[in-house]
Design a protein around this motif. Sequence first.
Motif, mmCIF file in Angstrom:
data_model
loop_
_atom_site.group_PDB
_atom_site.id
_atom_site.type_symbol
_atom_site.label_atom_id
_atom_site.label_comp_id
_atom_site.label_asym_id
_atom_site.label_seq_id
_atom_site.Cartn_x
_atom_site.Cartn_y
_atom_site.Cartn_z
ATOM 1 N N LYS A 3 0.828 -1.196 0.000
ATOM 2 C CA LYS A 3 0.000 0.000 0.000
ATOM 3 C C LYS A 3 0.863 1.245 0.000
ATOM 4 C CE LYS A 3 -0.617 -0.157 5.019
ATOM 5 N NZ LYS A 3 -1.595 -0.224 6.105
ATOM 6 N N THR A 5 1.291 4.398 1.671
ATOM 7 C CA THR A 5 0.843 4.977 2.938
ATOM 8 C C THR A 5 0.708 6.490 2.826
ATOM 9 O OG1 THR A 5 3.121 5.133 3.729
ATOM 10 C CG2 THR A 5 1.880 3.158 4.293
ATOM 11 N N GLU A 6 -0.184 7.020 3.611
ATOM 12 C CA GLU A 6 -0.453 8.457 3.611
ATOM 13 C C GLU A 6 0.779 9.238 4.076
ATOM 14 O OE1 GLU A 6 -2.744 11.944 3.267
ATOM 15 O OE2 GLU A 6 -3.189 9.909 2.629
ATOM 16 N N ALA A 194 -7.628 13.696 0.792
ATOM 17 C CA ALA A 194 -6.438 12.944 0.395
ATOM 18 C C ALA A 194 -6.762 11.496 0.084
ATOM 19 C CB ALA A 194 -5.384 13.020 1.495
ATOM 20 N N SER A 195 -7.647 10.882 0.870
ATOM 21 C CA SER A 195 -7.985 9.464 0.677
ATOM 22 C C SER A 195 -9.477 9.273 0.899
ATOM 23 C CB SER A 195 -7.180 8.580 1.648
ATOM 24 O OG SER A 195 -5.799 8.723 1.435
ATOM 25 N N SER A 220 -4.403 12.917 -6.004
ATOM 26 C CA SER A 220 -5.025 12.416 -4.774
ATOM 27 C C SER A 220 -4.658 10.958 -4.535
ATOM 28 C CB SER A 220 -6.550 12.578 -4.845
ATOM 29 O OG SER A 220 -7.116 11.681 -5.789
ATOM 30 N N CYS A 221 -4.432 10.207 -5.605
ATOM 31 C CA CYS A 221 -4.068 8.798 -5.457
ATOM 32 C C CYS A 221 -2.655 8.610 -4.921
ATOM 33 C CB CYS A 221 -4.201 8.076 -6.799
ATOM 34 S SG CYS A 221 -5.900 7.929 -7.388
ATOM 35 N N ALA A 223 -1.613 9.789 -2.269
ATOM 36 C CA ALA A 223 -1.740 9.794 -0.800
ATOM 37 C C ALA A 223 -0.772 10.779 -0.158
ATOM 38 C CB ALA A 223 -1.511 8.386 -0.242
ATOM 39 N N THR A 597 -4.669 2.239 -3.993
ATOM 40 C CA THR A 597 -4.574 3.104 -2.807
ATOM 41 C C THR A 597 -5.691 2.831 -1.809
ATOM 42 O OG1 THR A 597 -5.853 4.850 -3.926
ATOM 43 C CG2 THR A 597 -3.462 4.916 -4.150
ATOM 44 N N SER A 600 -4.755 3.186 1.984
ATOM 45 C CA SER A 600 -4.101 4.376 2.529
ATOM 46 C C SER A 600 -5.133 5.242 3.230
ATOM 47 C CB SER A 600 -3.416 5.162 1.405
ATOM 48 O OG SER A 600 -4.388 5.646 0.493
ATOM 49 N N GLY A 601 -4.648 6.235 3.972
ATOM 50 C CA GLY A 601 -5.559 7.170 4.620
ATOM 51 C C GLY A 601 -5.999 6.726 6.001
ATOM 52 N N SER A 606 -13.788 0.948 2.700
ATOM 53 C CA SER A 606 -14.036 1.626 1.433
ATOM 54 C C SER A 606 -15.430 1.255 0.961
ATOM 55 C CB SER A 606 -13.012 1.209 0.361
ATOM 56 O OG SER A 606 -11.708 1.618 0.724
#
Length: 816
Positions: A3, A5-6, A194-195, A220-221, A223, A597, A600-601, A606
Amino acid sequence: MNKLTELTLEDLAESLRAQAFSETGADSTAWEALTQMADELNSGDRIDLLTKNRKWLLRRVSVTGFRGAKHEVNLTIDNLQGVTVLFGENGSGKSSLAEAVRVALEGRTGATHLGTNGTVHELWGANDQRSQGVENATVRVVLVDEATTDTLKILATITESGVKRTGLLESSNERLELDSGSPAWNVWADAIRASPPVLAYAELADELQKKKDLQIWLTSCLAMDNASRVFDSRVKAEVDASVHAEKTINSAKQISVAAVAEADEEARRQGVRDIKPLEWVEHKSQEELTCWLQANDLTERKKRESFLDADFMDSLPKYSAAFTSAWEEWSNAATKALLTAQVTDSLVDMHARVVSSQQGDNDGVCPTCGTPHTDWRRHLREEANRLTEAREAASELKRLVRRSRNDMVEPLRACLLVLPSDFDRTETVGLEDLLKEVDEASHSTDDLNVSLLTAIRSLAKWSDRPEARSLKRAALAASGLEHQWRCNRWDAVTSYASAFDENIHLASKTATLKKARGKWNGHLARIRRERSSSLHALVGPAVESLLGDVGISVSAIDITKSESRLDLQNDKGESVELAHLSAGQRNALILGPVIATAESGIFAFSILDDPVHAFDDFRVDKLSSTLAEIGKNQSLVLTTHDARFVEYLRVHATLAFVVLATARDSSGQMTLTPTLDPPAELIKFGRELATDLTKAEAPEGRAEVTALLRMALDEAFEHVALRHFARLSVTEAEEARRTFDQAMLTEHRKKALRQFLADSPVQLGLLTQAWQLVASSVKRWSKAVHDPSAVPDAAQLDTDFDTAEKTIDVLRGIRW
C-alpha cells in the motif's frame, strides 16, 4: 497487497530534516527554513484528534429522508475485514446509502471526487439530496477506531439551507462533542480529500473530462495531497509575506526619498546653506539603518509653534532689566503709600479738585482730617504725588507681568525645546523648575500677586546668569530655519525608518525563502516522482489483472505539480491512446488507482458504488478476486445490480462475506435482507421442501430434494473451480474452463478439480476430505434420479442435509 501509505506532516518534516542535514553552504539555510516551517505546522494548533494515528471502521449507518431512502433504513457492518455487498435493482436505494455516508463524512452535499476543484454535474448532480416532500433528512454514521476502539458518532442534518454536521467522540474516559464549526473538521476534511473512502464510479468517470481533472485525481491517489498542500500553502504564505515586507520597505523608501528632496529644496529657497544631499544606500539590518541615520545627523527633533527671534539674546535681557526696575520702583513707592487703591484714587482726586477750585486755606483747618494745619495744601500735594507715583509703578509692573509670557516665559520654554540632543541636560533643571513655578503662580487673577511676581523675578534673575547665557546661545544656534529643515528631513525619513523597523525581520528572509521555495518545489517533485513510481508499481498489476486479456498495461505514471501522464501500451509495446479504450476498459483503468490506494488514509473501510459498470465476465471475475484480496485487510462495502459480480465475489471472498438484498417500495421504504450463497440457498430450499413433504405425508418429492442437494454440491465445486481459474493466465483459464464445463456429472467434476489441484497439496487434501464425506451420498442421489427405490426416506434425508452442509463447508475452505 502493498500500500501507498499516507504522507503526513511528520513524514514531510523528517524528509526535509534529512535533506537539511546533508546540505552544506548557502543551501543549508534554505533547508533549515523549510524544516522550521514543517516543525511549526506539526507543533501548531491543527486539531488532529480525529485523524492522527487513526483507522476508522464503519460500524453503522442510519438514513432517513435522503434521496431514495425516504423512510429510516439501518445498515450494520459486523466484519472488521471482509466484503459486504448491497445487491438490488436500479432504484432500490444502494447508491443513496453510499452517498449518505459521503455527505455525513464530508459535511456537505454536491461533493465531487475532485474536491473543491470539481463541479457538480449540471444535469445529473444536485446540492439538495432530500427525498421528495421531506423537510429534513438525517444521516447517522458510527465509526470505530481500530487501534483504540474509540467511537465517533456523526450526525448530518440536511435542510434547504445545507448540511449541518455534528459529532461525538467517545473514548474509555472522555466524551467530546464537536459542533459544526469545530476546528477538528478542518483537518478531517483534508484527510478525506487525500484518501476518500467513498467512490461512486459513474460519477468519477463523468468528472474526469479534462487533463486537469486527471491531474487532480491522480495526485489524490499519491496519498500525499493533504500534507503537501498544507505545507505548500505555508511556504507560499511565508514567501508572500517576506516579499510584501520587502515591497513595503522599498515603497516607503521611495516616498521618503521624494519627501527629503522636497524638504531640502524648500530649505534652500528659505536661505539655508550648505545642504548636502542624502546618499541613500541599501540596509540589511536595523543596525545598518541606525548607523546611517546617525552619520547623516538624522535624529528626532521637536518642532515649535513659535521660534526664537534673531534678537532673542537682546530682547530677553531688556525685559529682565525692565521687570527688575519696575519691581523695585513699585516696591519703593508702595512702602511710602501704604493705602488701598480706592483711598489712593480718592486722595489724588481730592488734590485735583482743590487745585481746580482755587480754594483758600480753609481757616487753617485741614479739610481731610479736620485738624488745625496751616500747610495742609502742600501736604496734600506731596501725598497725592507719592500715591500717583505708586499707582504708575503698579501699572507698569502689571503691564510687564502680562507681557512676561510672550517676552520671557515662552522664549525660555522654546529654549528647552530646541536645545540639541547632546546639550548637557543637567543645566536645564533649574530653568524647568522656575518655569513650573511661574505656571503654577499664573493661576492667580491678581497681576500683583506676590507669588507670581516672585516667580517672574526669579526667572528674570536666572536669565541674567552666565549659565543661562550659554544655554540661550545653544538654543539660538539650534533654532531657526536650519532646525526646521532638519525637523522636516527627519519627518521625511520617518516613514521609511518605521517601515524598515516593522518589516526588516521578514524582508531579510526574502532571498532565503525564495531559495527555500525552489528547494521545496524540487523536493516535492522528488516525492511525486517516488510516489508516482510506487503508484505505478501498484497500479500496473491492478490494471494488468483487469486488462491483461487484451494486452493493455500501464507503461508510465508521471505526476508533477502542473500535469500528469498516464501512458498505456499494448503487448507489442505500442502506445495506446486513452480515447481508444472501450467503456469497460476505461472503467478498469480508472479503478486501478482506486485499488492501488484502497488501504491508505485514515479509513479502514471503502465503499465502491457500482464498480463493475460496463465490465464483461472476465473483468468482473478479476475485479472480484482483487477486491476479495483487499477485503482480507479492510472492510469493503460494494453496491451492484450485477448478479455476476455477487457470484464471483462469493467465489473469491473469505468467509467474512455478506450479501444484503436491497429493495424499495413505492412509498420510499427501503429494506436490506441478508442472503445466502447458492449452495446454502439450495440446501435451505431443500430442507423447507422436505419439511413440507413430511407434513403433507406426500409419498413422492424426495427425489427432487436429493437433486437439490446434488445441485448444491455442484455449485460448491463450481466455486472451487472459479477460484482456481483466478490463479491462471487468460489462455490457461480459458482452457481450464472448457475442461470443467465438459464434466457434466458431479463425479467427473470432482476428477477435473483433482487435476486442477495437483500442484496444491493442501487444497487437494481438502478436496479429498470433502469427497470422502459425500461420496456414498452422491452415488445414491444420482441413482435416485432413475431408481425410485434409491430415494432416501425422511430420516436418511435429514442425514444427507447434514452431510451436504459439512462437505460444502470444507469446500469453502479451499483457497489460495
